[in-house]
Design a protein around this motif. Structure first.
Motif, PDB file in Angstrom:
ATOM      1  N   THR A  99       0.846  -1.196   0.000  1.00  0.00           N
ATOM      2  CA  THR A  99       0.000   0.000   0.000  1.00  0.00           C
ATOM      3  C   THR A  99       0.881   1.245   0.000  1.00  0.00           C
ATOM      4  O   THR A  99       1.604   1.508   0.963  1.00  0.00           O
ATOM      5  N   LEU A 100       0.813   1.998  -1.080  1.00  0.00           N
ATOM      6  CA  LEU A 100       1.581   3.237  -1.201  1.00  0.00           C
ATOM      7  C   LEU A 100       0.785   4.370  -0.566  1.00  0.00           C
ATOM      8  O   LEU A 100      -0.351   4.641  -0.959  1.00  0.00           O
ATOM      9  N   HIS A 101       1.397   5.018   0.419  1.00  0.00           N
ATOM     10  CA  HIS A 101       0.742   6.146   1.087  1.00  0.00           C
ATOM     11  C   HIS A 101       1.138   7.469   0.450  1.00  0.00           C
ATOM     12  O   HIS A 101       0.300   8.355   0.284  1.00  0.00           O
ATOM     13  N   ALA A 102       2.403   7.619   0.114  1.00  0.00           N
ATOM     14  CA  ALA A 102       2.887   8.875  -0.460  1.00  0.00           C
ATOM     15  C   ALA A 102       4.237   8.635  -1.120  1.00  0.00           C
ATOM     16  O   ALA A 102       4.940   7.681  -0.798  1.00  0.00           O
ATOM     17  N   TYR A 103       4.581   9.525  -2.032  1.00  0.00           N
ATOM     18  CA  TYR A 103       5.898   9.475  -2.653  1.00  0.00           C
ATOM     19  C   TYR A 103       6.325  10.901  -2.977  1.00  0.00           C
ATOM     20  O   TYR A 103       5.492  11.819  -3.002  1.00  0.00           O
ATOM     21  N   GLY A 104       7.614  11.077  -3.197  1.00  0.00           N
ATOM     22  CA  GLY A 104       8.080  12.409  -3.520  1.00  0.00           C
ATOM     23  C   GLY A 104       9.581  12.487  -3.621  1.00  0.00           C
ATOM     24  O   GLY A 104      10.270  11.471  -3.773  1.00  0.00           O
ATOM     25  N   ARG A 105      10.064  13.721  -3.494  1.00  0.00           N
ATOM     26  CA  ARG A 105      11.508  13.957  -3.549  1.00  0.00           C
ATOM     27  C   ARG A 105      11.845  15.170  -2.706  1.00  0.00           C
ATOM     28  O   ARG A 105      11.020  16.052  -2.507  1.00  0.00           O
ATOM     29  N   ARG A 106      13.083  15.153  -2.224  1.00  0.00           N
ATOM     30  CA  ARG A 106      13.579  16.257  -1.399  1.00  0.00           C
ATOM     31  C   ARG A 106      14.958  16.649  -1.899  1.00  0.00           C
ATOM     32  O   ARG A 106      15.821  15.797  -2.087  1.00  0.00           O
ATOM     33  N   VAL A 107      15.141  17.936  -2.097  1.00  0.00           N
ATOM     34  CA  VAL A 107      16.439  18.483  -2.484  1.00  0.00           C
ATOM     35  C   VAL A 107      17.008  19.210  -1.274  1.00  0.00           C
ATOM     36  O   VAL A 107      16.338  20.044  -0.667  1.00  0.00           O
TER      37      VAL A 107
END
Length: 137
Positions: A99-107
């Motif tokens: 179950t994917l809750h969230a995804y993203g990226r951080r710089v």
């Protein structure tokens, strides 16, 4: 993710991370990322206080897919998309099993605490990150 190695950390969701509906508050997803990344970095020798952890977050994007309901463990899977001279890009997924809750990226940008200007990663940290996260071609 073809030329990166991902790492997964188990991160606890606590009562004060929840909103009035009993799900993880949207602002706390960034804390899940921070807790997991710092936990992993400490395991590989980059504990709080290390000069290469003087970072500013330049950019953070999160896409929410499915709420995290209640307290307990979630999985944070992350990898280094790019390691620049003074910056890094971490991509991530917060999930519970499939179950994917969230995804993203951080710089983030490493800085010199005296000048508050960007500073290059030390050679030892660069080598450590490359060994830990980047595949040999």
């Amino acid at each position: 993710m073809s030329d990166q190695k991902s790492r997964t950390e188990i991160v606890e969701v606590f009562f004060d991370d929840l909103d009035s509906f009993g799900v993880l508050h949207h602002a706390k997803y960034a804390m899940i990322l921070e807790r997991g990344v710092l936990s992993h970095f400490a395991k590989i020798g980059l504990a709080l206080g290390h000069a290469d952890l003087n970072n500013f977050v330049r950019e953070l994007s999160i896409t929410y897919e499915s709420p995290v309901a209640g307290m307990g463990p979630v999985e944070l899977t992350f990898w280094i998309e790019k390691l620049g001279r003074t910056s890094s890009v971490i991509a991530f997924r917060i999930h519970s099993g499939e179950t994917l809750h969230a995804y993203g990226r951080r710089v983030t940008v490493k800085f010199d605490p005296r000048t508050r200007k960007p500073a290059p990663w030390t050679d030892s940290t660069r080598h450590l990150i490359e060994e830990e996260f980047l595949m040999k071609q």
